[in-house]
Design an enzyme around this catalytic site. Structure first.
Site, short mmCIF file in Angstrom:
data_model
loop_
_atom_site.label_atom_id
_atom_site.label_comp_id
_atom_site.label_asym_id
_atom_site.label_seq_id
_atom_site.Cartn_x
_atom_site.Cartn_y
_atom_site.Cartn_z
N LYS B 81 47.24 0.98 129.91
CA LYS B 81 48.16 0.71 128.80
C LYS B 81 48.34 1.97 127.97
CE LYS B 81 48.40 -2.79 125.08
NZ LYS B 81 47.62 -3.91 124.51
N SER B 153 50.07 -7.93 124.47
CA SER B 153 50.78 -6.68 124.56
C SER B 153 50.43 -5.84 125.78
CB SER B 153 50.51 -5.85 123.29
OG SER B 153 49.12 -5.56 123.19
N SER B 177 45.83 -10.03 123.91
CA SER B 177 46.78 -9.11 124.56
C SER B 177 46.44 -8.76 126.00
CB SER B 177 46.90 -7.82 123.74
OG SER B 177 47.65 -8.06 122.58
#
Lengths: 83, 485
Positions: B81, B153, B177
């Protein structure tokens, strides 16, 4: 109380203690108000939980202490039962 | 096996092929890069592909496997990420403010993966700072349905895994997330115990609630990655000197004899009917494997969303306080949350921090009666995207919390490990199962998840748009990709 939100500083722009060194454009204030107002019932429920002054004080650091010394593991007990 | 199908292999299968000499890290990297080239224009999981760096690393891994000096993740491609620092490779956080940022050092978790031989291939999409809206270049597509949200996310990692672009990824989880996109995209993700995996070099959202964790397509792969990245980090104040367990060994159990599975009632039972059906069926599998079940009350669970939101916005605002005079540099959702946090009464923030422990004490009582808790991953399957890519925030934060993260946020507030893995399909979309354990007992959680995956094929079902090779049909009628069995 404004917009159904309980408590000081939330939902009422006049009550917002915005620091003098900080200028917030109105649209951002509106968006923040909406975000806080939408959470109003949750905040009210959170504020209603008794946290009495007398007795053992629950502090923020209790949470980390709990992780440091959790209750006796049941997983170990399970492994022992399996043997 | 064609070069293209090498990209379908999970981590364990890659290691087997490397060990037998039937594949090399360079060949696998070629397949992975070809897959990314073929599908990422559509899926959008990758925001930066570090092909040259990866090729050099893969060649070094070729030599190590040849010389017999391979490390635990030697030659395994992975992505991370884009809020995790990678030395010499852009790390933008999905925000304009740091769009040109190139870190000098790797995050600790990246360094551990590289030291274990893993090959960094790509930075993966994230909404702004993992807490705002998604800017262009960070809006991946759910491989199961372009009309449905990926979750967030850690959206890029989940899409890269589900889309068979990468076999391993690193995500972060402040309020679900890792686990929301794992649930919506049909992959496996672990939020470890708070402090189990280092956060050095990981951009913070909320220092009280931030977790870093591995994501993959199987529990066994997650366990292997955790065994590499877990451990004490003197630079992270959340880190604790707690011994590691044998995570890989925990995933070899094929039965659950003696394991007591707790089912939280009330708050956690409020989910869509088809999700409840899939989760009930999953629990029945656990019982067939030898587990027993018990209902457990968690009376304060309904407060967890507010507790976590209050803590997160307050700390998010503190972290970005130097930029509060320039909110136009943020996406609207991030800006709104920054202002909300900056104007939240201190008493609310402190109350939220104190109430975390109230919920933890309820968990003491729960874990006295069971070894793990099982809940739906998310209360619904992925919501439909309409009319924009960001329907959740448009509905307000309460809607977001209640619709998406109600089963997930409590475990961030408590700091306990939580694993999400696929347990079926509903309306053609993945349904997630969540397994939660006591602090530091990731092994117990992984054991339950691995036993479930050993008995079922849900984790091997590929999105229809990603079918690239011959398929088989499992006993329960699901299409199964043979190369990731």
């Amino acid at each position: 109380v404004a917009d159904g939100v309980v408590g000081p500083g939330i939902g009422s722009p006049a009550a917002w203690p915005v620091a003098p060194w900080r200028s917030l454009p109105g649209r951002h204030v509106d968006a923040a108000r909406a975000a806080q107002a939408s959470l109003g019932p949750g905040l009210a429920a959170m504020r209603a939980v008794p946290l009495p002054f007398l007795g053992t004080t629950v502090e923020p650091t209790h949470a980390l202490r709990w992780l440091d010394a959790p209750a006796p593991s049941t997983t170990t007990a399970t492994a022992e039962r399996g043997r | 096996m064609t070069a293209g199908s090498l990209a379908d292999l999970d981590v364990a299968a890659l290691r087997d092929r490397y060990a037998t000499g039937s594949a090399t890290p360079s060949a696998v990297l070629d397949a992975v890069l070809a897959r990314i080239d073929a599908v990422d224009g559509e899926l959008g999981a990758c925001c930066h592909v570090a092909a040259d760096t990866a090729r050099r690393a893969a060649e070094a891994s070729d030599r190590r496997w040849h010389e017999g000096t391979a490390r635990p993740l030697e030659g395994v491609p992975f992505g991370v990420k884009d809020i995790v620092d990678t030395a010499g490779i852009p790390t933008t956080g999905g925000t304009l403010r740091w769009r040109d940022h190139v870190p000098a050092c790797d995050a600790t978790v990246i360094r551990r993966l590289l030291d274990a031989g893993a090959v960094l291939v790509a930075k993966l999409a994230t909404p702004e700072l993992a807490f705002g809206d998604a800017r262009p270049g960070h809006t991946p597509t759910n491989p199961w349905s372009a009309e449905h949200w990926t979750g967030g996310s850690s959206s890029g990692p989940a899409v890269a895994l589900a889309g068979r672009e990468l076999p391993l990824a690193v995500g972060t989880d402040t309020g679900g997330s890792i686990r929301v996109p794992a649930s919506y995209c049909g992959v496996t993700g672990l939020k470890p115990t708070f402090g189990r995996v280092q956060r050095g070099g990981v951009w913070p959202v909320s220092w009280t609630l931030d977790h870093t964790g591995p994501m993959a397509r199987t529990v066994a792969d997650v366990a292997l990655a955790l065994s590499v990245v877990a451990g004490e980090d003197p630079g992270d104040p959340a880190s604790r000197p707690v011994p590691l367990d044998d995570y890989v060994g925990a995933t070899t159990a094929t039965d659950l004899a003696g394991v007591r599975v707790g089912r939280p009632i009330d708050w956690f039972g409020e989910c869509d009917d088809d999700v409840a059906t899939a989760v009930d069926a999953a629990v029945a599998v656990l019982v067939d494997l030898g587990a027993t079940t018990v209902d457990v009350p968690l009376p304060s669970a309904h407060l967890a969303g507010t507790i976590a939101w209050t803590i997160t916005v307050a700390e998010f605002a503190s972290l970005h306080e130097d930029h509060l005079d320039d909110l136009d540099g943020y996406t609207p959702a991030a800006a709104a949350r920054l202002v909300a946090g900056a104007t939240l009464p201190a008493s609310d923030y402190l109350r939220a921090l104190r109430l975390r422990h109230v919920f933890q004490r309820e968990l003491d009582e729960a874990f006295a009666r069971c070894d793990v808790l099982v809940t739906p991953g998310t209360p619904t399957t992925a919501p439909r995207l309409a009319p924009t890519l960001d329907p959740i925030f448009a509905g307000g934060d309460v809607a977001w919390l209640e619709r998406i993260a109600r089963t997930l946020i409590p475990w961030n507030a408590a700091g306990v490990p939580a694993l999400v893995l696929p347990c079926g399909l509903a309306g053609g979309l993945p349904v997630g199962l969540q397994v939660v354990g006591p602090p530091w007992h990731e092994a117990a959680v992984l054991r339950v998840g691995a036993a479930f995956q050993a008995a079922t094929a849900h984790h091997r079902v590929v999105p229809p748009s990603r079918v690239v090779g011959p398929l088989t049909t499992s006993a329960d009628g699901l299409m199964v990709c043979p190369s990731v069995q």
